[in-house]
Design a protein around this motif. Structure first.
Motif, PDB file in Angstrom:
ATOM      1  N   ALA A 173      54.381  13.171  37.700  1.00  0.00           N
ATOM      2  CA  ALA A 173      55.292  12.569  38.677  1.00  0.00           C
ATOM      3  C   ALA A 173      54.631  12.605  40.047  1.00  0.00           C
ATOM      4  N   ALA A 174      53.934  11.546  40.398  1.00  0.00           N
ATOM      5  CA  ALA A 174      53.130  11.533  41.623  1.00  0.00           C
ATOM      6  C   ALA A 174      53.944  11.811  42.876  1.00  0.00           C
ATOM      7  N   GLY A 175      55.191  11.328  42.907  1.00  0.00           N
ATOM      8  CA  GLY A 175      56.006  11.515  44.092  1.00  0.00           C
ATOM      9  C   GLY A 175      56.984  12.655  43.999  1.00  0.00           C
ATOM     10  N   GLY A 176      56.854  13.488  42.982  1.00  0.00           N
ATOM     11  CA  GLY A 176      57.794  14.571  42.789  1.00  0.00           C
ATOM     12  C   GLY A 176      58.965  14.137  41.921  1.00  0.00           C
ATOM     13  N   ALA A 177      59.779  15.086  41.500  1.00  0.00           N
ATOM     14  CA  ALA A 177      60.919  14.783  40.632  1.00  0.00           C
ATOM     15  C   ALA A 177      62.002  15.828  40.818  1.00  0.00           C
ATOM     16  N   SER A 178      63.222  15.429  40.568  1.00  0.00           N
ATOM     17  CA  SER A 178      64.351  16.362  40.640  1.00  0.00           C
ATOM     18  C   SER A 178      64.446  17.118  39.317  1.00  0.00           C
ATOM     19  N   ALA A 179      65.248  18.180  39.309  1.00  0.00           N
ATOM     20  CA  ALA A 179      65.448  18.938  38.078  1.00  0.00           C
ATOM     21  C   ALA A 179      66.072  18.064  36.995  1.00  0.00           C
ATOM     22  N   THR A 180      66.954  17.160  37.396  1.00  0.00           N
ATOM     23  CA  THR A 180      67.589  16.250  36.439  1.00  0.00           C
ATOM     24  C   THR A 180      66.559  15.328  35.806  1.00  0.00           C
ATOM     25  N   GLU A 181      65.670  14.786  36.620  1.00  0.00           N
ATOM     26  CA  GLU A 181      64.628  13.879  36.115  1.00  0.00           C
ATOM     27  C   GLU A 181      63.655  14.611  35.208  1.00  0.00           C
ATOM     28  N   VAL A 182      63.291  15.827  35.591  1.00  0.00           N
ATOM     29  CA  VAL A 182      62.383  16.629  34.752  1.00  0.00           C
ATOM     30  C   VAL A 182      63.052  16.960  33.425  1.00  0.00           C
ATOM     31  N   ALA A 183      64.325  17.334  33.482  1.00  0.00           N
ATOM     32  CA  ALA A 183      65.052  17.677  32.254  1.00  0.00           C
ATOM     33  C   ALA A 183      65.105  16.500  31.297  1.00  0.00           C
TER      34      ALA A 183
END
Length: 226
Positions: A173-183
């Motif tokens: 995830a080049a721009g980072g990700a939220s916990a929801t997106e990672v989950a």
């Protein structure tokens, strides 16, 4: 022996080779001197660069990695080799050990696992410095340093498979990700993803910041420290 261990990376996938080089760059006492994508390039790089350590992918386009190690040994090279590969068949692992491969890392793995193996290798190597002979206790100690310490599973509530899955998602995830997106990407619950992400923060591998995305409650965005 020099203080800095010179590393040759042998990997035919460019992105994986770059990731391994980045991992090496984060460790004290190691430096990457060359990369090779084929067996031919590997043999040429060993001859030209005289590395101390080869991080070797077993499955290469033009040769099997263990055939290359055998060729090096036949030619009199004592360069140390750590296998970094997805190959995990029992016969292959046994043959690797017989050829003197000092560590065997099965993909995928986390930076923590990679750092652990290279750190134990560094301590193993240092044990031979300024020695003309070794006692039985010295030899036992050197061999013992190659055994990894307690795995990530030993940490309360941390499973290696989940740890590495979440690491892979966040690194992609080049721009980072939220916990929801990672989950969602890792196939875990949001609570589990957040717990592992916070674990990475304690290891200094991840940072988080507040993401503002319109009205409503803001959420945290997690970013892998590259």
């Amino acid at each position: 022996m020099t203080d800095t261990i010179r590393v040759l990376i042998v990997e035919d996938e460019p992105l994986t080779a770059e990731a391994h080089a980045a991992y090496v760059g984060r460790l004290d006492g190691f430096t990457v001197v060359a990369s090779a994508a084929t067996g031919r390039e590997m043999l040429a790089a060993v001859a030209a660069e005289k590395p101390d350590l080869v991080l070797l992918d077993v499955n290469l386009p033009d040769a099997h990695g263990l055939q290359l190690v055998r060729a090096l040994r036949t030619a009199g090279s004592a360069v140390d080799v750590i296998a970094v590969t997805a190959a995990n068949d029992a016969r292959g692992v046994k043959n690797a050990i017989a050829l003197g491969v000092v560590q065997y890392l099965v993909k995928p793995f986390s930076f923590r696992t990679f750092a652990e193996r290279l750190t134990t290798y560094r301590e193993y190597r240092r044990g031979f410095e300024d020695r003309r002979s070794m006692s039985q206790a010295d030899i036992d100690e050197r061999l013992g340093t190659l055994r990894p310490s307690a795995p990530a599973e030993a940490e309360k509530g941390i499973a290696r498979e989940t740890l590495e899955s979440i690491e892979a998602v966040l690194m992609g995830a080049a721009g980072g990700a939220s916990a929801t997106e990672v989950a969602r990407a890792a196939g875990t619950s949001r609570v589990t993803a957040r717990r592992y992400l916070e674990h990475f923060i304690t290891l200094g591998q991840v940072e988080k910041d507040v993401r503002h995305s319109g009205p409503g409650r803001p959420e945290y965005e997690y970013r892998w420290l590259r």
